[in-house]
Design an enzyme around this catalytic site. Structure first.
Site, short mmCIF file in Angstrom:
data_model
loop_
_atom_site.label_atom_id
_atom_site.label_comp_id
_atom_site.label_asym_id
_atom_site.label_seq_id
_atom_site.Cartn_x
_atom_site.Cartn_y
_atom_site.Cartn_z
N HIS A 131 -5.69 -10.09 -4.55
CA HIS A 131 -4.41 -10.55 -4.02
C HIS A 131 -3.36 -10.84 -5.09
CE1 HIS A 131 -7.05 -10.90 -0.58
NE2 HIS A 131 -5.96 -10.82 0.17
N ASP A 148 0.82 -1.23 0.00
CA ASP A 148 0.00 0.00 0.00
C ASP A 148 0.85 1.27 0.00
OD1 ASP A 148 -2.06 -1.80 0.28
OD2 ASP A 148 -2.23 -1.56 2.44
O1 F6P Z 1 -2.31 -3.96 3.41
C1 F6P Z 1 -2.15 -4.80 2.32
C2 F6P Z 1 -3.49 -5.25 1.79
O2 F6P Z 1 -3.25 -6.06 0.65
C3 F6P Z 1 -4.46 -4.13 1.46
O3 F6P Z 1 -4.18 -3.48 0.26
C4 F6P Z 1 -5.76 -4.88 1.48
O4 F6P Z 1 -6.83 -4.02 1.78
C5 F6P Z 1 -5.55 -5.89 2.60
O5 F6P Z 1 -4.16 -6.03 2.75
C6 F6P Z 1 -6.17 -7.25 2.33
O6 F6P Z 1 -5.97 -8.05 3.46
P1 F6P Z 1 -6.25 -9.61 3.51
O7 F6P Z 1 -5.07 -10.30 2.92
O8 F6P Z 1 -6.41 -9.90 4.96
O9 F6P Z 1 -7.49 -9.87 2.72
#
Ligand code: F6P
Length: 371
Positions: free
Chosen positions: A294, A149
């Site tokens: 992801h 981020d």
């Molecule tokens: O902080 C990194 C991040 O990929 C964000 O961009 C996203 O909102 C969040 O983590 C997603 O988290 P998780 O892997 O728990 O779904």
């Protein structure tokens, strides 16, 4: 140099490309200096559950280009507030398990721990250190900032960001041709939590026509207007790069899920679909949406992230050897530096609406659909 013989290393929070490159950099430099290196599995969870293993040179060779983390990670492992059970209504029961963590640290005779993580992980490290101090345990923590981020305060850049931007840009490039063939408005939702850095950089790099950021209030009517204007002037398709944290004026951020066991329980997501449906309804233009999700966190780190991760790892070890405690490695104005570990805690580095990048984007006709 202080008397440091064994160091631990852990990766905590959401993963990102370049974690292995930092592990390699820290571990190799430490090993060359004669230190023993212990890998702590799955972030702080590995301390809670005492899952730690010695790392050999072979373990940290050949991992520079590999995505993810060889140590594993967890974003639900705060030892001072760890979910240890469930109430009858299903809500989690939290307990302070920092005692067992300190026992694990003592058991493995760790003099210092390199924590590769975000602001939440640095806060956890600080809480553990406070507890250690109370118990008379001398422990050093050195933090290395990571997140795709790019929203950590104190550092101008985090590793993982460049790779995420590259992945998002490549994906949007592909969306372009199908949008053009079908004369559609395509909404591409990218990650970033409350910060619009990925959307801004990937939006500019991909030549997106409209970029929507959490930091810049916009209206849905202005999104429609920008797409319809383009259509009227002969460009019958539009690409909208939208950050998952963006929200129209008067609206709310869209929450995809809430994970009560996570220190940062809110997961954003869904704005791309919402806007696609709304813009189609209001403008009559055919819309589609795609959520990159992801994918942005995976894959081999781009060269810039490999270099940054290596430099961060090197500076972490130097910081430790200089006898500094409790520091976070940062990049400031192109130079490596270190700041107090908790300086980034509880803050987010957001896009400044006066950032010159916005002016550059506007210069080529990009719309931010602002009110
Ligand atoms: O902080 C990194 C991040 O990929 C964000 O961009 C996203 O909102 C969040 O983590 C997603 O988290 P998780 O892997 O728990 O779904």
């Amino acid at each position: 140099m202080p008397h440091i013989k064994r160091i631990g290393i852990l990766t905590a929070g959401g993963d990102c490309p370049g974690l292995n490159a930092v592990i390699r950099s820290v571990a190799k430099e430490a090993m060359i200096a004669g230190l023993e290196v212990i890998g702590i599995e799955d972030g702080f969870l590995g301390l809670i559950e005492n899952r730690c293993r010695p790392l050999s040179r072979a373990d940290v060779s050949g991992i520079l280009t590999i995505g993810g983390t060889i140590l594993g990670s967890s974003n639900k492992s705060n030892p001072t507030r760890h979910a240890t059970g469930k109430n009858p209504d299903g809500s989690p029961i939290f307990s302070d398990v920092s005692g067992p963590c300190l026992q694990a640290i003592a058991g493995h005779r760790l003099d210092a721990i390199v924590v590769i993580g975000g602001d939440g992980s640095m806060t956890v490290a600080h809480q553990l250190w406070e507890r250690a101090m109370k118990d008379g345990v001398d422990l050093h923590f050195i933090g290395v900032p990571k997140t795709i981020d790019n929203d950590l305060c104190g550092t101008d850049i985090t590793f993982g960001f460049a790779t995420a931007v590259s992945t998002a840009t490549e994906a949007i490039d592909k969306v372009h041709s199908t949008a053009a063939s079908h004369h559609r408005v395509m909404f591409v939702e990218v990650m970033g939590r409350n910060a619009g850095w990925i959307a801004l950089h990937a939006g500019i790099a991909s030549g997106s026509d409209i970029i929507l950021l959490p930091e810049l209030p916009f209206t849905i009517d202005n999104v429609c207007k920008a797409a319809m204007d383009r259509s009227r002037h002969g460009s019958r398709h539009s690409i909208v790069c939208v950050s998952e944290g963006a929200k129209p004026i008067g609206g709310e951020k869209i929450i995809a899920r809430i994970d009560p066991t996570s220190p940062d329980p809110i997961r954003l997501g869904g704005i791309g679909k919402y806007l696609s449906d709304e813009v189609e309804k209001r403008s009559g233009l055919e819309c589609r949406h795609v959520v990159l999700g992801h994918i942005q966190r995976g894959g081999t780190p781009v060269p810039a992230d490999r270099v940054l991760a290596t430099r961060f790892g090197h500076h972490a070890i130097r910081t430790l050897f200089e006898g500094k405690r409790h520091r976070l490695v940062v990049m400031h104005k192109g130079e490596l530096a270190d700041i107090p570990l908790t300086d980034c805690a509880g803050k987010q580095r957001l896009v400044d609406p006066s950032d010159r990048l916005l002016a550059a984007a506007r210069g080529v006709g990009t719309s931010f659909a602002e009110a």
